[in-house]
Scaffold this motif. Structure first.
Motif, PDB file in Angstrom:
ATOM      1  N   TYR A  25      45.719  50.167  -3.552  1.00 18.25           N
ATOM      2  CA  TYR A  25      44.317  49.920  -3.221  1.00 18.25           C
ATOM      3  C   TYR A  25      43.588  51.238  -2.972  1.00 18.25           C
ATOM      4  O   TYR A  25      42.492  51.466  -3.500  1.00 18.25           O
ATOM      5  N   HIS A  28      42.734  53.175  -6.108  1.00 17.88           N
ATOM      6  CA  HIS A  28      41.565  52.623  -6.804  1.00 17.88           C
ATOM      7  C   HIS A  28      40.281  52.913  -6.024  1.00 17.88           C
ATOM      8  O   HIS A  28      39.240  53.235  -6.617  1.00 17.88           O
ATOM      9  N   GLU A 149      34.920  48.202  -8.156  1.00 19.51           N
ATOM     10  CA  GLU A 149      34.654  48.334  -9.581  1.00 19.51           C
ATOM     11  C   GLU A 149      35.178  49.689 -10.018  1.00 19.51           C
ATOM     12  O   GLU A 149      34.836  50.720  -9.421  1.00 19.51           O
ATOM     13  N   THR A 150      36.023  49.715 -11.029  1.00 19.92           N
ATOM     14  CA  THR A 150      36.661  50.939 -11.499  1.00 19.92           C
ATOM     15  C   THR A 150      35.702  51.741 -12.382  1.00 19.92           C
ATOM     16  O   THR A 150      34.679  51.216 -12.833  1.00 19.92           O
ATOM     17  N   GLU A 154      35.895  47.707 -14.578  1.00 23.82           N
ATOM     18  CA  GLU A 154      36.731  46.541 -14.318  1.00 23.82           C
ATOM     19  C   GLU A 154      36.542  46.131 -12.865  1.00 23.82           C
ATOM     20  O   GLU A 154      36.564  46.979 -11.962  1.00 23.82           O
ATOM     21  N   GLN A 155      36.354  44.848 -12.629  1.00 19.93           N
ATOM     22  CA  GLN A 155      36.178  44.351 -11.270  1.00 19.93           C
ATOM     23  C   GLN A 155      37.529  43.946 -10.680  1.00 19.93           C
ATOM     24  O   GLN A 155      38.274  43.166 -11.286  1.00 19.93           O
ATOM     25  N   LEU A 156      37.836  44.487  -9.493  1.00 21.81           N
ATOM     26  CA  LEU A 156      39.100  44.208  -8.822  1.00 21.81           C
ATOM     27  C   LEU A 156      38.825  43.566  -7.468  1.00 21.81           C
ATOM     28  O   LEU A 156      37.858  43.913  -6.783  1.00 21.81           O
ATOM     29  N   TYR A 158      40.880  42.465  -3.782  1.00 21.05           N
ATOM     30  CA  TYR A 158      42.083  42.733  -3.005  1.00 21.05           C
ATOM     31  C   TYR A 158      42.044  41.883  -1.745  1.00 21.05           C
ATOM     32  O   TYR A 158      40.988  41.747  -1.108  1.00 21.05           O
ATOM     33  N   PHE A 167      46.450  42.740  -5.009  1.00 23.55           N
ATOM     34  CA  PHE A 167      45.303  42.499  -5.852  1.00 23.55           C
ATOM     35  C   PHE A 167      45.363  41.080  -6.419  1.00 23.55           C
ATOM     36  O   PHE A 167      46.439  40.555  -6.689  1.00 23.55           O
ATOM     37  N   SER A 169      45.188  38.650  -9.227  1.00 18.30           N
ATOM     38  CA  SER A 169      45.380  38.781 -10.671  1.00 18.30           C
ATOM     39  C   SER A 169      44.627  37.716 -11.461  1.00 18.30           C
ATOM     40  O   SER A 169      44.254  37.933 -12.612  1.00 18.30           O
ATOM     41  N   GLN A 171      41.731  35.703 -12.909  1.00 16.60           N
ATOM     42  CA  GLN A 171      40.321  36.014 -13.156  1.00 16.60           C
ATOM     43  C   GLN A 171      39.385  35.040 -12.444  1.00 16.60           C
ATOM     44  O   GLN A 171      38.353  35.438 -11.889  1.00 16.60           O
ATOM     45  N   ARG A 174      39.130  35.976  -8.831  1.00 17.94           N
ATOM     46  CA  ARG A 174      38.322  37.183  -8.668  1.00 17.94           C
ATOM     47  C   ARG A 174      36.837  36.841  -8.747  1.00 17.94           C
ATOM     48  O   ARG A 174      36.032  37.310  -7.936  1.00 17.94           O
TER      49      ARG A 174
END
Length: 205
Positions: A25, A28, A149-150, A154-156, A158, A167, A169, A171, A174
């Protein structure tokens, strides 16, 4: 000529006191272009002062030794670099009002922590909102939310518990968490009203 090996090793050392389950985490988080966090327990780690963080870790069960506490505090402070990074990430927090009044470390430590929140909230890319205790219900009663957001957009999501975190996984899950957070921001005080409230709480200490 080390092809980034020394830089990577330095990053690992900077976070060497992190619990193993938080390492991914924080890696990221350090490069995120957007970070959003709802918290109902304590001030989020990335916003904690030295004194506040030290008292949080001093409450650990089982107890940590002095070296471990100091190491964890310094690791936590290193995460503050995200807030001053350029280009600036988009950062927002929604905090339960009870988080702002719990006197972790005593009134002096809490007052210093609240003034630090006010300083951070002056940054144009940071919003801090407070969830009023009088609200009967809201979208995040299931617990804290950590969203990232990376750089690749990409939206993550946690989730974290007492002794672990992972995280999300799936979708659909999320998407639900991002939707909940959007609703949560609409249900909380505005950033302007939140800062006024934080200032009033600090002045009353």
């Amino acid at each position: 000529g080390a092809q980034g090996a020394l830089e990577a090793a330095g990053a690992k050392l900077r976070y060497s006191y992190l619990p193993a389950w938080t390492e991914e985490y924080t890696e990221h988080e350090a490069v995120a272009v957007a970070l959003h966090n709802y918290e109902n327990r304590v001030i989020p780690g990335i916003l904690q002062t030295t004194g506040y963080a030290g008292h949080v870790f001093s409450c650990h069960c089982p107890p940590l030794d002095d070296e471990e506490i100091e190491g964890r505090v310094q690791t936590r402070l290193a995460r503050h670099a995200l807030l001053r990074r350029r280009p600036a990430p988009i950062v927002s927090f929604v905090l339960e009002q009870s988080v702002l009044t719990r006197p972790i470390g005593g009134e002096h430590v809490l007052k210093e922590q609240l003034h630090h929140l006010l300083d951070v909230a002056r940054l144009r890319h940071v919003d801090i909102q407070v969830m009023p205790p009088t609200r009967r219900t809201h979208a995040a009663l299931n617990g804290p939310i950590f969203l990232l957001e990376t750089p690749e957009h990409e939206q993550l999501a946690y989730v974290e518990g007492q002794d672990g975190g992972n995280f999300v996984s799936d979708q659909a899950r999320r998407n639900h968490l991002f939707t909940r957070y959007s609703l949560l921001r609409a249900q909380a005080h505005t950033p302007e009203d939140s800062l006024k409230l934080i200032r009033e709480i600090a002045e009353a200490l």
